[in-house]
Design a protein around this motif. Sequence first.
Motif, PDB file in Angstrom:
ATOM      1  N   GLU A  21       0.828  -1.187   0.000  1.00 55.07           N
ATOM      2  CA  GLU A  21       0.000   0.000   0.000  1.00 55.07           C
ATOM      3  C   GLU A  21       0.875   1.255   0.000  1.00 55.07           C
ATOM      4  O   GLU A  21       2.052   1.208   0.360  1.00 55.07           O
ATOM      5  N   VAL A  22       0.282   2.352  -0.425  1.00 50.39           N
ATOM      6  CA  VAL A  22       0.938   3.650  -0.330  1.00 50.39           C
ATOM      7  C   VAL A  22      -0.048   4.606   0.326  1.00 50.39           C
ATOM      8  O   VAL A  22      -1.253   4.531   0.071  1.00 50.39           O
ATOM      9  N   ARG A  23       0.445   5.453   1.188  1.00 49.90           N
ATOM     10  CA  ARG A  23      -0.409   6.415   1.871  1.00 49.90           C
ATOM     11  C   ARG A  23      -0.408   7.720   1.085  1.00 49.90           C
ATOM     12  O   ARG A  23       0.610   8.407   0.981  1.00 49.90           O
ATOM     13  N   LEU A  24      -1.557   8.051   0.512  1.00 51.61           N
ATOM     14  CA  LEU A  24      -1.702   9.264  -0.287  1.00 51.61           C
ATOM     15  C   LEU A  24      -2.424  10.333   0.515  1.00 51.61           C
ATOM     16  O   LEU A  24      -3.232  10.029   1.393  1.00 51.61           O
ATOM     17  N   TYR A  25      -2.147  11.566   0.181  1.00 52.44           N
ATOM     18  CA  TYR A  25      -2.862  12.668   0.808  1.00 52.44           C
ATOM     19  C   TYR A  25      -2.978  13.813  -0.188  1.00 52.44           C
ATOM     20  O   TYR A  25      -2.244  13.888  -1.172  1.00 52.44           O
ATOM     21  N   GLY A  26      -3.948  14.680   0.072  1.00 52.05           N
ATOM     22  CA  GLY A  26      -4.265  15.747  -0.867  1.00 52.05           C
ATOM     23  C   GLY A  26      -5.576  15.438  -1.573  1.00 52.05           C
ATOM     24  O   GLY A  26      -5.815  14.305  -2.005  1.00 52.05           O
ATOM     25  N   LEU A  27      -6.431  16.448  -1.689  1.00 54.54           N
ATOM     26  CA  LEU A  27      -7.774  16.226  -2.213  1.00 54.54           C
ATOM     27  C   LEU A  27      -7.752  15.678  -3.630  1.00 54.54           C
ATOM     28  O   LEU A  27      -8.425  14.688  -3.939  1.00 54.54           O
ATOM     29  N   ASN A  28      -6.993  16.297  -4.535  1.00 57.63           N
ATOM     30  CA  ASN A  28      -6.991  15.839  -5.921  1.00 57.63           C
ATOM     31  C   ASN A  28      -6.362  14.455  -6.071  1.00 57.63           C
ATOM     32  O   ASN A  28      -6.809  13.651  -6.895  1.00 57.63           O
ATOM     33  N   ALA A  29      -5.334  14.184  -5.280  1.00 56.89           N
ATOM     34  CA  ALA A  29      -4.690  12.867  -5.353  1.00 56.89           C
ATOM     35  C   ALA A  29      -5.658  11.763  -4.960  1.00 56.89           C
ATOM     36  O   ALA A  29      -5.758  10.719  -5.626  1.00 56.89           O
ATOM     37  N   VAL A  30      -6.388  11.961  -3.868  1.00 54.79           N
ATOM     38  CA  VAL A  30      -7.324  10.937  -3.405  1.00 54.79           C
ATOM     39  C   VAL A  30      -8.524  10.830  -4.344  1.00 54.79           C
ATOM     40  O   VAL A  30      -8.987   9.727  -4.667  1.00 54.79           O
ATOM     41  N   GLN A  31      -9.042  11.954  -4.806  1.00 58.49           N
ATOM     42  CA  GLN A  31     -10.176  11.930  -5.733  1.00 58.49           C
ATOM     43  C   GLN A  31      -9.809  11.204  -7.024  1.00 58.49           C
ATOM     44  O   GLN A  31     -10.645  10.491  -7.606  1.00 58.49           O
ATOM     45  N   ALA A  32      -8.566  11.369  -7.500  1.00 53.79           N
ATOM     46  CA  ALA A  32      -8.150  10.712  -8.738  1.00 53.79           C
ATOM     47  C   ALA A  32      -8.147   9.199  -8.591  1.00 53.79           C
ATOM     48  O   ALA A  32      -8.529   8.470  -9.509  1.00 53.79           O
ATOM     49  N   VAL A  33      -7.729   8.707  -7.424  1.00 53.51           N
ATOM     50  CA  VAL A  33      -7.780   7.265  -7.186  1.00 53.51           C
ATOM     51  C   VAL A  33      -9.228   6.794  -7.184  1.00 53.51           C
ATOM     52  O   VAL A  33      -9.568   5.761  -7.780  1.00 53.51           O
ATOM     53  N   PHE A  34     -10.098   7.533  -6.532  1.00 55.29           N
ATOM     54  CA  PHE A  34     -11.516   7.156  -6.476  1.00 55.29           C
ATOM     55  C   PHE A  34     -12.133   7.117  -7.867  1.00 55.29           C
ATOM     56  O   PHE A  34     -12.916   6.221  -8.192  1.00 55.29           O
ATOM     57  N   GLU A  35     -11.779   8.050  -8.723  1.00 58.25           N
ATOM     58  CA  GLU A  35     -12.352   8.111 -10.064  1.00 58.25           C
ATOM     59  C   GLU A  35     -11.825   7.001 -10.973  1.00 58.25           C
ATOM     60  O   GLU A  35     -12.566   6.488 -11.821  1.00 58.25           O
ATOM     61  N   ARG A  36     -10.565   6.611 -10.806  1.00 57.92           N
ATOM     62  CA  ARG A  36      -9.948   5.671 -11.741  1.00 57.92           C
ATOM     63  C   ARG A  36      -9.887   4.236 -11.231  1.00 57.92           C
ATOM     64  O   ARG A  36      -9.968   3.298 -12.014  1.00 57.92           O
ATOM     65  N   ARG A  37      -9.698   4.039  -9.941  1.00 54.80           N
ATOM     66  CA  ARG A  37      -9.595   2.680  -9.394  1.00 54.80           C
ATOM     67  C   ARG A  37     -10.039   2.666  -7.933  1.00 54.80           C
ATOM     68  O   ARG A  37      -9.224   2.468  -7.028  1.00 54.80           O
TER      69      ARG A  37
END
Length: 260
Positions: A21-37
């Motif tokens: 796993e990787v720990r991501l932070y930042g609104l756009n970074a997290v939203q991009a994961v939600f939108e794509r995978r």
Amino acid sequence: MGNPWDRGPRPPRKGPPRREEVRLYGLNAVQAVFERRPQAIRKLYLLQSRVHALRPLLAWCVQNRVGYRVVEAEDLDRLAASSHHEGVVADVLRTAPLALDDWLAALAPGAPALALWLDGVGNPHNFGAILRSAAHFGAAVLLPERSTLALSGAAARVAEGGAEAVPLVRLPDNDAALARLHGAGFASAATVVRDGEDLFALQPPARLVYVMGAEGEGMDPGLAGACMHRVSIPGTGAVESLNVAAATAVFLAHWAATRC
């Protein structure tokens, strides 16, 4: 809205996520994961002030029994090891880089293609800025065989969601990688601070790999010598050179402009 993970006042985990796993932070970074995978999301932490903006993501978490927790800002500071988390942190499954042959096989025959070979680039903020530019211009990022460079929370935040749009490709050794790229119709261009061909006087080919050197040491001389071209960005001379991330944006923009 029910939360399948929030079962009481347990403090959020302060240690690093598991290796896959990787720990991501930042609104756009997290939203991009939600939108794509979205299926890659394993845990989510957020501020109360972000609940409204992230409501679709929270609803998905409830439906798929993925845990989330509303926490305080200091908790997110500890989880992200940064105060630049923008109110949200997520543990997500890491995407493994593609093999070079698999990436080449997926390209449309004869179609234009652009890639960045990062030789020694290690600063996560530079990496994030490069990913953002690569996403904007549609370039892949090639990682040398021995490179330890990988997506981190800091890089993903700087990329502003771009990391999810950029293919990461793992290369074999330098000679084999160049041979396969050249065989697939790619020209190779070592980017150098001085004594290269003037970038703006060149018409770049439809398939091109820019080799970008490390922030301090530059690229491997043997690799630079094996490339078909050596190119430089002309300037006033008031500064020695551009930062590697800024230079990358210039190189990518020049290639894209010639495709119009």
